[in-house]
Design an enzyme around this catalytic site. Structure first.
Site, PDB file in Angstrom:
ATOM      1  N   SER A   1       0.846  -1.193   0.000  1.00 18.00           N
ATOM      2  CA  SER A   1       0.000   0.000   0.000  1.00 18.00           C
ATOM      3  C   SER A   1       0.881   1.242   0.000  1.00 18.00           C
ATOM      4  CB  SER A   1      -0.895   0.011   1.239  1.00 18.00           C
ATOM      5  OG  SER A   1      -0.123   0.387   2.365  1.00 18.00           O
ATOM      6  N   LYS A   2       0.219   2.374  -0.112  1.00 19.07           N
ATOM      7  CA  LYS A   2       0.918   3.668  -0.147  1.00 19.07           C
ATOM      8  C   LYS A   2       1.919   3.802   1.001  1.00 19.07           C
ATOM      9  CE  LYS A   2      -1.036   7.121  -2.934  1.00 19.07           C
ATOM     10  NZ  LYS A   2      -0.109   6.647  -3.944  1.00 19.07           N
ATOM     11  N   ARG A   3       1.533   3.259   2.143  1.00 22.63           N
ATOM     12  CA  ARG A   3       2.391   3.385   3.325  1.00 22.63           C
ATOM     13  C   ARG A   3       3.744   2.683   3.154  1.00 22.63           C
ATOM     14  NH1 ARG A   3      -1.284   1.052   7.320  1.00 22.63           N
ATOM     15  NH2 ARG A   3      -2.655   1.006   5.512  1.00 22.63           N
ATOM     16  N   ASP A   4       3.826   1.779   2.180  1.00 23.98           N
ATOM     17  CA  ASP A   4       5.091   1.073   1.968  1.00 23.98           C
ATOM     18  C   ASP A   4       6.063   1.875   1.110  1.00 23.98           C
ATOM     19  OD1 ASP A   4       4.385  -1.304   3.432  1.00 23.98           O
ATOM     20  OD2 ASP A   4       2.935  -1.651   1.829  1.00 23.98           O
TER      21      ASP A   4
END
Ligand code: GLU
Length: 480
Positions: free
Chosen positions: A250-253
């Site tokens: 996800s974006k958080r990665d």
């Protein structure tokens, strides 16, 4: 039958790495089989679809060099085909109008939840009489069209990646909505699972290769093929891209859209290479290859079933391998926009200067954005010396060394690394110090740091830009 495969992105976001990787696998398979690769934009979700995302998807695929042979086709331009097919299913009583309100559906789900059952539509409007339908119409209810899912029955297919996959029709959530009805009472835009089948039939798709998250959709879609009397294509479900913790990336990665990776300085050849390795491995265990090379050997039996963990170190390694082996001219062209983006003034330097800079820094590049960081001191005066550099500039012989360097350099119109080497030798001798001390002092004065690219070629480049003498003078001034 010749192979026809497709990539079918929804323009509800920028080109996602998952979609791009699916595009790579489809492309590799099409090229391997001498088949056709088709682009279809699934834009039926009018609220979430945006032209700018379509644009981003097209530009992203072009940047990756993943060319398609047919398309782009747009679902919103194919409404007539969907409507005609819905009408056929309605006429054959394989689909029906459902008049449930949102509140009724919600109440249904509440009861199911209380009974610890999975949420599903209970098929309550499957067999409405004409009178019941009319009554709902009179109430002004707007229906949806549902496709009948017979239960129980097993749905099975031979997946190109996963072998036999079977699913129970009882686990599909009940009769499924395939289309809505618009304000005028006409059949409106279809829903994904239905439109996709109509499209794949019309476009004569022979293999549907897509992410594992579509497995339940495949079960639903197979029932629609059957209801339409059509032979389904083969299906292949590729593993999801996971983060290091094993969850869907996800974006958080860090990044998920291809454009973000581009902006981070990854180059398309390396990024394609890495994406191909996310779930596929060539049998010789080779790690660096072009898509053209991979296309010679691509097959589904070497696509993994297990999720593919995204590995930044591997991606970085691959990117650096490409950057270190490309011709200087090529690297120079690619890093120039990153220098411009960093705000560096390239008007004052010529092509040869940029090429020499590239040659100097290319071996240290992992991503193209590194070029801006590494070469900053060539374009912008550093704000202050690092502690280590300041320490170096406190050395007792420093004033003599720097003044001697200024003396040697000030009348030199032309400078190359050989002449620069001579300058160092002369200063070393005249000041009676070790060569290393002169080099270190020079580095501290020119770059404000003790780490960075090789110092003699750096001196040459700075001198050609008219910056070497002012930096040496700055060092002298800072000592006062
Ligand atoms: N529009 C779907 C998606 O973006 C396509 C799935 C498919 O390939 O059928 O996930």
């Amino acid at each position: 039958m010749s192979v026809r495969v497709r990539i079918a992105p929804s323009p509800t976001g920028n080109l996602h790495i998952g979609t791009a990787r699916t595009a790579v696998f489809n492309w590799l398979y099409a090229r391997r089989q001498g088949g056709t690769f088709i682009l279809r934009v699934e834009d039926t979700d009018r609220e979430r679809s945006k032209d700018e995302y379509t644009q981003n998807i097209l530009e992203g695929l072009a940047w990756l060099g993943i060319n398609f042979d047919e398309g782009p086709f747009f679902q919103t331009q194919r409404t007539d085909r969907y409507v005609a097919t819905v009408e056929k299913l309605l006429a054959e009583k394989k689909a029906y109008f459902c008049y449930c309100t949102e509140a009724e559906l919600e109440a249904m789900r509440e009861v199911q939840k209380a009974n610890k059952q999975a949420p599903r539509y209970d098929n309550r409007h499957r067999y409405l009489t004409d009178e019941q339908r009319q009554a709902f119409e009179n109430e002004g209810r707007r229906p949806v069209i549902r496709f009948i899912i017979e239960e129980p029955r097993a749905i099975a297919w031979d997946d190109l990646v996963r072998g036999t996959v079977s699913w129970s029709s009882s686990d599909l959530g009940g009769d499924m909505v395939i289309a809505r009805v618009d304000e005028q009472g006409k059949i409106g835009l279809p829903l994904y699972n239905f439109a996709v089948v109509v499209d794949d039939i019309d476009m004569q798709i022979t293999q549907v290769i897509r992410g594992e998250d579509h497995i339940a959709n495949t079960a639903k879609q197979l029932l629609i093929y059957e209801a339409l009397g059509e032979t389904p294509p083969q299906f292949g479900h590729t593993p999801l891209i996971l983060n290091q913790q094993g969850a869907k990336i996800s974006k958080r990665d860090g990044a998920t859209s291809v454009w973000e990776f581009r902006n981070m300085g990854y180059i398309p050849e390396a990024f394609n290479n890495y994406m191909a390795l996310l779930g596929w491995s060539p049998n010789e265990g080779k790690e660096l290859f072009s898509l053209q090379e991979a296309a010679q050997i691509f097959s589904f039996d070497r696509v993994n079933k297990a999720g593919a963990k995204f590995d930044w170190d591997k991606l970085n390694w691959i990117n650096s391998q490409y950057l270190h082996s490309l011709p200087t001219e090529d690297v120079c062209d690619r890093l120039t926009p990153f220098l411009q983006d960093a705000g560096y003034d390239l008007q004052t330097v010529d092509r040869q200067w940029l090429l020499d800079l590239t040659k100097l820094i290319a071996p240290s590049l992992t991503v193209l954005t590194d070029a801006a960081t590494i070469s900053k001191f060539f374009f912008v005066d550093f704000e202050d010396y690092t502690d280590e550099a300041r320490e170096t500039l406190k050395g007792e012989a420093i004033v003599g060394i720097i003044n001697a360097l200024i003396e040697e350099l000030k009348d030199l119109a032309e400078l190359d690394t050989d002449i620069a080497g001579e300058v160092i030798k002369t200063v070393t001798k005249s000041q009676g110090v070790k060569k290393g001390v002169v080099m270190k002092s020079l580095r501290a004065a020119l770059t404000g740091d003790l780490h960075g690219p090789e110092i003699l070629p750096s001196l040459v480049l700075l001198h050609r830009k008219g910056l070497a003498l002012p930096r040496l003078q700055r060092a002298i001034n800072s000592l006062k």
